[in-house]
Scaffold this motif. Structure first.
Motif, PDB file in Angstrom:
ATOM      1  N   THR A 117       0.860  -1.187   0.000  1.00 29.79           N
ATOM      2  CA  THR A 117       0.000   0.000   0.000  1.00 29.79           C
ATOM      3  C   THR A 117       0.891   1.231   0.000  1.00 29.79           C
ATOM      4  O   THR A 117       2.102   1.135   0.205  1.00 29.79           O
ATOM      5  N   LEU A 120       1.548   5.148   4.850  1.00 32.45           N
ATOM      6  CA  LEU A 120       0.644   4.932   5.987  1.00 32.45           C
ATOM      7  C   LEU A 120       0.783   6.055   7.010  1.00 32.45           C
ATOM      8  O   LEU A 120       0.066   6.065   8.009  1.00 32.45           O
ATOM      9  N   LEU A 130       0.261  -2.612   8.010  1.00 35.10           N
ATOM     10  CA  LEU A 130      -1.069  -2.730   8.622  1.00 35.10           C
ATOM     11  C   LEU A 130      -1.473  -4.210   8.542  1.00 35.10           C
ATOM     12  O   LEU A 130      -1.215  -4.851   7.523  1.00 35.10           O
ATOM     13  N   TYR A 133      -6.662  -3.541  10.664  1.00 33.66           N
ATOM     14  CA  TYR A 133      -6.643  -2.099  11.016  1.00 33.66           C
ATOM     15  C   TYR A 133      -5.572  -1.795  12.053  1.00 33.66           C
ATOM     16  O   TYR A 133      -5.440  -0.673  12.549  1.00 33.66           O
ATOM     17  N   VAL A 135      -1.732  -1.178  13.320  1.00 30.09           N
ATOM     18  CA  VAL A 135      -0.479  -0.674  12.728  1.00 30.09           C
ATOM     19  C   VAL A 135       0.714  -1.282  13.474  1.00 30.09           C
ATOM     20  O   VAL A 135       0.666  -1.399  14.695  1.00 30.09           O
TER      21      VAL A 135
END
Lengths: 159, 596, 591, 395
Positions: A117, A120, A130, A133, A135
């Motif tokens: 992704t 973050l 992640l 949800y 971290v």
């Protein structure tokens, strides 16, 4: 009545049935089902009286709203500049070795999916990832292995 | 009156209304600014950025179509910065595009091709992206072919399907470089809610959306000596065909069209207007019977208002969106299907031909007819009623292929038996036409007098606004219909599926109660159909409408029930409207469809 | 007469007409590719095959003569399938880059594709050699787009007689052009551009100079001057969908102003100047011949305003160069004057001047690179753009050409006479020269309705005329009773014929006008496509209409020319004229 | 060159405690709207999200439009790589932000406020909801009608752009709109809307607390006040620091660099890359003629030492932009792909180095014609890297 339809009905009651409530409802479904199946998109379209293609078009725009089958835990490794400078590739290698899957795939038992992704927002504690949800930051290969093992155990405990 | 403001375009001072976009201001002063994603029918998207111009004093260029003029603006449409940027943008578009024009259907009529040739893109220095992308071609639908390798993502089709038709079959999906125009879950157009109306084809600047063409099959049929190939031409074709072959918009080429069809090798050239008159007889009678059941027998489950059923795009729309309101629809087939059914029964018997050998071709301004012709219930003649449907554009291509010099053809008449038609038949092509034709006949059947409008032109149902209403008071009808005395026959006309939805919703909610409503899928009616020559925009639709009404006024007979061939078919074959044989050949039923 | 049926339509045609022509006479168009009116019909591309009942094979309609009782089908199933296959084979070796090709939307292959509606992708094979030769300043050759229709071969060999473009090698590796390693820039190519005119695809094109012109236009520090040739105004309209032969002089001037040119001059002004210079030179040679005793006179004199013809002569007849008039071509003269006379008059620094000429010709692009075309260190003309390129620039600038009001040429180099206008067509230069020379010698106007010399107009290859001189002015009394014989030809084939006569001394003429392109500049290498004899005639008539429409019909009556001589040049053939308006020629190798 | 005494001055306003937010809220909403607006204008506070639009002016424009329904939106999308200050503010001092939103509601006449929180910050929600409830109770207490809700994004960098954010909140694809019309007249649901970055609202709180003078004294001409910087990359002390604006980059590198800093990326991927030789004349702040160029920034400062290959940096940025572009307008959608494929082709030797100049001209076009900030700012780092580190791009 499929569980998804019921879920969508509650979400619609909670958020409302206007076009502007589409995103919260989509997020609600992804939270539960981990991805938006064709069936769930049609149900959402029916519930909000929207054309199905509009729902599909909007959903595919956002990277967190997956539309392909996903595992129970979705691991998202940040690949933006600072994290990739600070050793994101080693982290990916470790996970790939552990779970025997490549980036973009889901483990055969359907527990884990590995994705990349964009930023973050934890660049000062790079590399970061992640899992659903949660971290996890300042990752090292060992730390990652440890995180994953207790996920696997936690998974084991639930069964 | 909005106050005027002063701006300068290319150092020419101009005074225009405040709020007009730079593009319109430039057009008024004779300066051409190139556009791609701009279309008169649609809202301004401003996403292709081809129309960027420089406003002196601003670092960034602004899109002419989306930027309103402000007082004292100094606009340069061709400065060094603008030319460079415009060239880059066009080159970027080309790098994603499959530039094999010689084999593309839209070759010669493609806005991107015209843009590239006007702005002479000679360098080829960007990397060819189109090769590395696996573009797909969706050719499952009988009406529309969607070729992603030709799409420039201007979103005109998405906006058409949303703003004009309200069907939303197409949407924009994904993000970044994977962004593309697609249907729900990238399903073929045939499996989603698409009504095949073809408006997206009419609004697509390139060859990404084109109609499925049957030119080869029709040529093979003509070449097959043993087959008897008959052709029927729709009312709106004769006022659209000219535009493809060098005439101005709105020229009537009826005679030349028939001559060309004969030259192409069709064995019999007949007219859909004939079966349009037939539809009026059938549908008019059906309306009368419904009114009788409603007012005299007080039958509760008769469905009023009666909706017309000659637009297949509208039929598929109502089947999707209002599956349990199908009762409103008149059971009559569309004129094309009526003609097809009669061709392989009445015409075959009259000409002593073996129906199996008859190939029935129809030239339509519409792509949805292609879908309609292979609906399961359209085989009442024992064979497939209409074998092939060609759009106006395809006919123009065949004429060019056959090397016919269309301009110099002399007019020829339609062939007999199903070629006669009246003014009422011709105006089927315009929105409000079916209503006007029906009223001319129904009013006269009921009262014995012709419609109380000067020269039979029922003006309230004419014109281009979305929903039109009209009502006619029936006084002192003949005794058979005296229960209608004093009844105010309320009718409505809607064209474009979004307007159709408005009317349907108001009917279902009981807000409005009409007796008879005409629905057309395409804006402007069939003259603005998905198969008509491209480009189509509001002025062209108005010109085509004027041509149709002029053709109507020019016809000797103006009412469907005066058509001699109609009277002949009734006493030879059909016996009486809504008779037993009519039910078998000229009526159909509808099937509800899934909305998603 | 023979009668035959085409597409079951009975026709009657003379003996010997081909099926293609028979169909064409009766409004039936058969798809074709290598066939071109007034060029050739060699049946090499096979697109125009038709089915003749009874014939075993399909026949190429462009070469098969119609015979009695023939029944032809131009659209039978077999014909259409074959046509699709042939078209696809042609396309398989053609780059699929239409949108970035200069012939986009003006390419016969694209139009054919539009007709044949081919959508299959059956044949994908090797691509032939991809050579791009941009060595010549006028013409660029891109062999990847060549379809081997051999139109350029016919034009270069039969019509122009230069014989450069020929097919080489065999089978799939056949290619058309100068020999294997020879470049256009170093070959005998005269840059006449006739091959560019007939090429159906993008294989041959003019070298683009619009980029340099745009750059100059945007450079605020430079003054950009433009001049337009006589033949441009008769054809520019065709780029904007006007009927061929529509005169768009006013709109052209207005468009040039809108494009941003600071001064819009007219090459016709310099054409009048050329008549003054060349006319005086001719008179000087004639006086040497008839009046004085020395025998070193050189007659006949040949006009020198066609650079394609000059290069041809330098290659083919190097030792006859003395016959050429020493005058530069009109647009070079105007360039030279702009950077001297005009610069002084408006006190603009000549180095800041950028002169652009709009020409119907590609050879002019070569001409401005010749070393002799520089006066005091500055190039006379900086850039040449063809009529097609001007059309593109106008479209590029988003100017709505058809709705422009007429503009004017700027003075002092803008005014021109009717005689100057007819420079654009074959026989025009001769007629203009004679109008002035005859009046200088006899004091009377040239006899002939509307000052035209009937035998010199028209399109046939060689045209001759005679003009008897009676009771001339006293200064030219020695010419009394002399009949001046003149000849006019267009196309290098005709030029070669006349030169052979000169070479073996049998040429009876005193004055010869030679134009490089058949039909003169109206169908030069830079004119809009397509060009055939019908279109040449229409353009020709437009040029004569402009001439007859003017009050001023003779070059020597042009006041601006007289002012130019008074203020600057002194007398024709004076010292300044020699320095600025005359040039020399170089001998070039034969092959 | 400002006097050397002008070294990095740490400041501590944002993260100072927020204990007396109730009192500030109460007397702010009792002050007349125009007075609050003039306070903001005189403080010369400019948007901290990266665009740098004067906040006072933004509130003023929206206040002038008369419309019964208006919105106040806090842009917490923070997708810019290298930026993580908004998350800190929302977790440490959320009530400051909520107060400023309420005051803004009072100034422009709006009853509804939204926080557009990015999908990646899902874990912030419970905490934030608690503060919102607490805030709501107090509002009811002083019967000030202003409700704040959270709207969750779902992972799209483009939704940081204001009009794309509106589209996303309206349940559509986050595709930026045509501007004009601007958000002050046509924002969320077509109503006048004020949209401010989290940090900007935090600064508003400081101004309402101490008045505009204290804020105005910090920083330099054109760049007033302090700014939160997210420092990351090759630095011994990554983290968040509140510094005065207008500092020179050379001081910054001395403080945070690891002694071998080759380049600094100011303002994230869409910001500017300053090579070592540019440190001296570059200052951090908004436009205005300080010596050399000054760079507006969202606060992200990424340091690269000499071990980093700038080709990989640019490759990473372009990959980021190619993926995160909304794909609506041609220059950005296709331009990013061409730039990425272009530098890859040059690196592999398929294209010669001159091709980089062609790409530079392409970025110029993207800068002039792209529809929103994303497409326009791809050129900043591309031109800087290609110009200054050309060898790394080719070999």
């Amino acid at each position: 009545m499929y569980p998804v339809t019921e879920l969508i009905k509650n979400l619609a009651d909670r958020h409302g049935r206007e076009r502007r409530n589409l995103l919260p409802i989509l997020q609600g479904v992804v939270e539960q089902e981990k991805y938006l199946s064709e069936y769930s998109m049609i149900e959402i379209a029916r519930e909000l009286d929207l054309p199905a293609s509009e729902v599909y078009g909007t959903a595919t725009f956002y990277s967190f709203l997956e539309y392909k089958k996903m595992g129970k835990y979705i691991i998202r490794i940040c690949k933006t500049i600072t994290c990739s400078m600070k050793g994101k590739n080693q982290i990916i290698k470790t996970i790939e070795d552990m779970l025997k899957i490549n980036v973009g795939e889901t483990t055969p038992d359907g527990n884990f999916s590995l994705l990349q992704t964009n930023c973050l927002g934890f660049c000062h504690k790079a590399p970061a990832m992640l899992i659903n949800y949660e971290v996890y930051t300042d990752l090292t290969p060992e730390k990652v292995r440890e995180i994953l093992t207790n996920y696997i155990n936690k998974k084991g405990r639930e069964e | 009156m909005a106050k005027n403001i002063k701006i300068t375009i290319n150092e020419v001072a101009v005074e225009i209304e405040s709020g007009t976009s730079i593009l319109d201001a430039a057009r008024q002063t004779g300066v051409i600014i190139p556009t791609l994603c701009y279309h008169k029918d649609l809202c301004v998207a401003g996403n292709c950025r081809v129309c960027v111009v420089e406003i002196v004093g601003q670092k960034r260029l602004s899109a002419a179509c989306a930027t309103p003029c402000e007082d004292g603006m100094d606009i340069l449409t061709n400065s060094f910065k603008v030319r460079n940027s415009r060239k880059h943008i066009i080159e970027l578009l080309l790098s994603e595009h499959n530039a094999d024009c010689t084999r593309c259907y839209k070759n010669g009529n493609c806005e991107l091709q015209k843009l590239a040739s006007d702005y002479k893109i000679m360098t080829q220095d960007f990397i060819r992206l189109s090769r590395s992308k696996n573009y797909t071609i969706d050719h499952y639908s009988p009406s529309i072919i969607k070729d992603d390798s030709k799409c420039i993502r201007c979103q005109r089709c998405v906006r058409t399907c949303e703003e004009i038709q309200g069907v939303n079959a197409l949407t924009v999906a994904y993000k970044g470089d994977r962004m593309k125009i697609s249907t729900f879950f990238e399903k073929p157009m045939n499996d989603v809610i698409c009504t095949n109306c073809g408006q997206c084809i009419n609004h697509c600047p390139t060859g990404a959306l084109v109609e499925k063409n049957y030119i080869e099959e029709v040529w093979d049929a003509i070449a097959d000596k043993s087959a008897h190939v008959i052709v029927q031409t729709a009312p709106a074709v004769r006022i659209g065909l000219g535009e493809e072959l060098g005439f101005k918009a709105g020229t009537r080429v009826t005679g030349k069209m028939v001559a060309a069809l004969k030259r192409l090798g069709f064995d019999a050239v007949m007219d859909t207007d004939f079966s349009a008159d037939l539809t009026i007889m059938e549908e008019g009678t059906e309306l009368m019977m419904r009114l009788k059941r409603a007012l005299v027998d007080r039958d509760p489950e008769v469905k009023l208002p009666m909706a017309t059923s000659c637009s297949p795009g509208w039929i598929k729309y109502i089947e999707h969106m209002y599956p349990n309101q199908l009762g409103y629809l008149s059971t009559c087939k569309s004129p094309q299907q009526m003609f097809g059914a009669l061709a392989k029964t009445y015409y075959a018997k009259a000409k002593k031909l073996d129906p199996d050998k008859i190939v029935s071709v129809s030239i339509m301004p519409c792509t949805a007819k292609k879908f309609e012709s292979n609906r399961p219930e359209m085989h009442d003649s024992g064979f497939r009623d209409v074998d092939y449907v060609l759009t106006t554009r395809e006919l123009a291509i065949m004429i060019k292929q056959a090397g016919i010099d269309f301009m110099r053809l002399e007019d020829m008449p339609f062939d007999s038996l199903m070629g006669e038609s009246t003014g009422a038949g011709v105006i089927f092509g315009a929105t409000g036409g079916v209503m006007e034709a029906a009223l001319r006949t129904v009013y006269e059947l009921v009262t014995g007098r012709s419609v109380p409008f000067e020269n039979l032109n029922i003006t309230p149902v004419r014109g281009m606004d979305g929903v039109k209403e009209a009502s006619i008071k029936i006084e002192s009808p003949i005794e058979e219909w005296e229960f209608l005395d004093g009844v105010e026959l309320k009718c409505a006309v809607a064209h474009g599926l979004l307007n159709a939805k408005k009317v349907m919703d108001s009917i279902i909610s009981g807000e409005s109660h009409y007796h008879f409503v005409e629905f057309m899928a395409c804006p402007g009616g069939c003259l603005g159909g998905g198969g008509q020559p491209i480009p189509t925009n509001p002025e062209i639709r108005r010109k085509r409408a004027e041509a149709i009404y002029a053709e109507d006024e020019g016809m000797p007979l103006r009412k469907s029930h005066q058509n001699p061939e109609i009277l002949k078919i009734y006493n030879d074959f059909l016996l009486k409207p809504m008779g037993e044989r009519s039910h078998q050949l000229l009526h159909t039923k509808y099937s509800p469809r899934e909305r998603f | 007469m023979i009668n035959l049926t085409i597409n079951n339509k009975k026709l009657q045609v003379e003996e010997g007409t081909t099926i293609f022509e028979a169909a064409k006479l009766n409004n039936i168009l058969i798809p074709h590719f290598c066939y071109m009116e007034n060029v050739h019909q060699i049946g090499s591309c096979r697109i125009c095959v038709v089915e003749v009942e009874g014939g075993k094979t399909l026949m190429a309609s462009c070469v098969t003569p119609a015979t009695e009782g023939m029944i032809v089908h131009t659209n039978s199933e077999r014909v259409r399938d074959v046509r699709k296959v042939i078209f696809e084979l042609m396309l398989s070796d053609h780059p699929k880059e239409c949108l970035s090709c200069w012939r986009n939307q003006n390419c016969e292959l694209q139009d054919l594709g539009n007709l044949i509606q081919l959508h299959e992708f059956r044949y994908e094979g090797a691509k032939s050699k991809d050579v791009i030769d941009s060595s010549s300043p006028s013409i660029v050759r891109d062999s990847s787009k060549c379809i081997l229709c051999r139109r350029c071969v016919t034009v270069c060999n039969e019509i122009q007689g230069v014989g450069l473009m020929n097919p080489h090698h065999r089978g799939f590796s056949t290619f058309i052009g100068p020999s294997e390693d020879e470049l256009l820039g170093e070959s005998v190519c005269t840059n006449c551009g006739q091959c560019v005119l007939v090429c159906p695809v993008g294989a041959l094109k003019e070298k683009d100079s619009t980029a340099a012109v745009w750059e100059a236009l945007y450079d605020k520090s430079r003054t950009v001057v433009v001049q337009t040739a006589p033949a441009v105004r008769a054809a520019l309209g065709e780029v904007f969908a006007y009927e061929p032969g529509t005169l768009v002089t006013g709109k052209m001037a207005a468009a040039l102003h809108q494009l941003g040119f600071d001064y819009v001059f007219d090459t016709n002004f310099a054409a009048d100047l050329t008549i003054m210079e060349e006319g005086s030179e001719f008179l000087e040679r004639v006086t040497n011949a008839f009046n004085t005793k020395e025998k070193n006179h050189v007659l006949p004199m040949i006009t020198s305003c066609s650079p394609g013809w000059i290069k041809f002569m330098e290659h083919r007849y190097p030792d006859q160069l003395a016959h050429l008039s020493s005058c530069k071509s009109p647009h070079m003269m105007l360039g030279a004057l702009t950077k001297t006379y005009f610069a002084e008059k408006m006190n603009i620094d000549p180095a800041k001047l950028f002169v652009v000429s709009v020409m119907p010709c590609t050879a002019k692009k070569f001409e401005i690179t010749r070393p002799e075309m520089f006066s005091n260190g500055l190039a006379d003309v900086d850039a040449v753009i063809t009529t097609r390129e001007l059309g593109r620039m106008i479209k590029d600038a988003g100017i709505d050409f058809r709705s422009l009001e007429d503009g004017e040429f700027d003075s002092p180099l803008g005014l021109s006479s009717g005689a100057a206008d007819i420079f654009g067509t074959t026989g025009g230069v001769m007629e203009a020269a004679l109008r002035t020379v005859y009046e200088l010698v006899t004091g009377r106007e040239l006899p002939g309705i509307k000052l035209h010399i009937k035998p010199l107009s028209g399109l046939n290859r060689i045209k001759t005329a005679e003009l008897k001189i009676e009771n001339p002015l006293p200064a030219y009394s020695f010419l009394n009773g002399v009949t001046v014989k003149v000849a006019v030809t267009s196309g290098l084939k005709g030029a070669a014929e006349l030169l052979e006569q000169i070479k073996n001394g049998t040429s009876p003429y005193h004055f010869i006008e030679i134009m490089g392109c058949p039909g003169g500049c109206i169908s030069g290498g830079g004119q809009p496509r397509p060009v055939n004899d019908a279109i040449r005639t229409l353009r020709l008539e437009a040029i004569y209409r402009e001439d007859e429409g003017k009050l001023l019909r003779k070059s020597h009556e042009n006041e601006d020319i007289q002012m130019l001589y008074r203020d600057f040049l002194g007398a024709p053939l004076g010292h300044k004229s020699h320095e600025l308006l005359h040039t020399v020629y170089a001998q070039r190798s034969k092959n | 060159m400002p006097s050397p005494a002008y070294l990095l001055k740490r400041v501590d306003f944002i993260f100072k405690d927020e204990k007396d937010w109730k009192e500030i809220l109460k007397n702010s909403i009792n002050r007349p709207a125009h007075e609050l607006i003039n306070e903001l204008i005189s403080s010369e506070l400019k948007g901290r999200g990266g665009a740098g639009f004067p906040t006072g002016l933004k509130w003023k424009l929206t206040a002038e439009v008369d419309d019964s329904i208006k919105y106040v939106i806090c842009n917490a999308d923070e997708g810019e790589p290298g930026t993580f200050k908004d998350r800190e503010i929302l977790s440490k001092v959320p009530l400051k932000v909520l107060t400023s939103m309420a005051v803004c509601g009072h100034v422009i006449g709006s009853k509804e406020g939204y926080i557009y929180l990015r999908g990646e910050y899902f874990f912030l929600q419970p905490e934030l909801n608690k503060s919102i409830r607490e805030f709501k109770d107090y509002c009811n207490e002083i019967n000030f009608d202003f409700t704040i809700r959270i709207f969750m994004g779902s992972g799209a960098y483009i939704c940081g752009e204001e009009t794309a954010l509106f589209e996303s909140m309206e349940g559509k694809r986050g595709e930026p709109r045509n501007k004009p019309p601007f958000p002050s007249t046509y924002g969320y649901m077509g109503k006048p809307t004020v949209i401010n970055n989290v940090e900007t609202l935090a600064h508003c709180y400081t101004i309402f607390e101490y008045g505009s003078k204290r804020f105005y004294d910090l920083g330099v001409q054109y760049s007033r006040g302090s700014k939160l910087f997210s420092v990351s990359g090759d630095t011994p002390k990554p983290g968040i620091y509140e510094l005065e604006l207008g500092m020179s980059l050379v001081d910054f590198v001395d403080e945070f660099g690891d002694g071998d800093t080759k380049a600094v990326q100011v303002g994230g991927a869409s910001g500017f890359l300053v090579p070592r030789k540019g440190f001296r004349e570059t200052t951090i702040g908004f436009q205005g003629k300080l010596t050399g160029i000054s760079l507006p920034t969202g606060g992200s400062m990424m340091l690269f030492n000499s071990s980093r290959s700038m080709y990989n940096v640019l490759d990473n940025y372009l990959e980021f932009f190619r993926e995160e572009s909304c794909g609506q307008c041609t220059p950005c959608r296709v331009g990013c792909q061409q730039l990425l494929n272009g530098i890859k082709a040059v690196k592999r030797g398929e294209k010669n180095a001159l091709y980089l100049n062609k790409l530079m001209r392409l970025t110029e076009t993207m800068q002039y014609t792209a529809k929103c900030g994303l497409g326009q700012s791809v050129a900043n780092s591309f031109s800087a890297i290609v110009e200054n580190f050309r060898e790394e791009m080719i070999y």
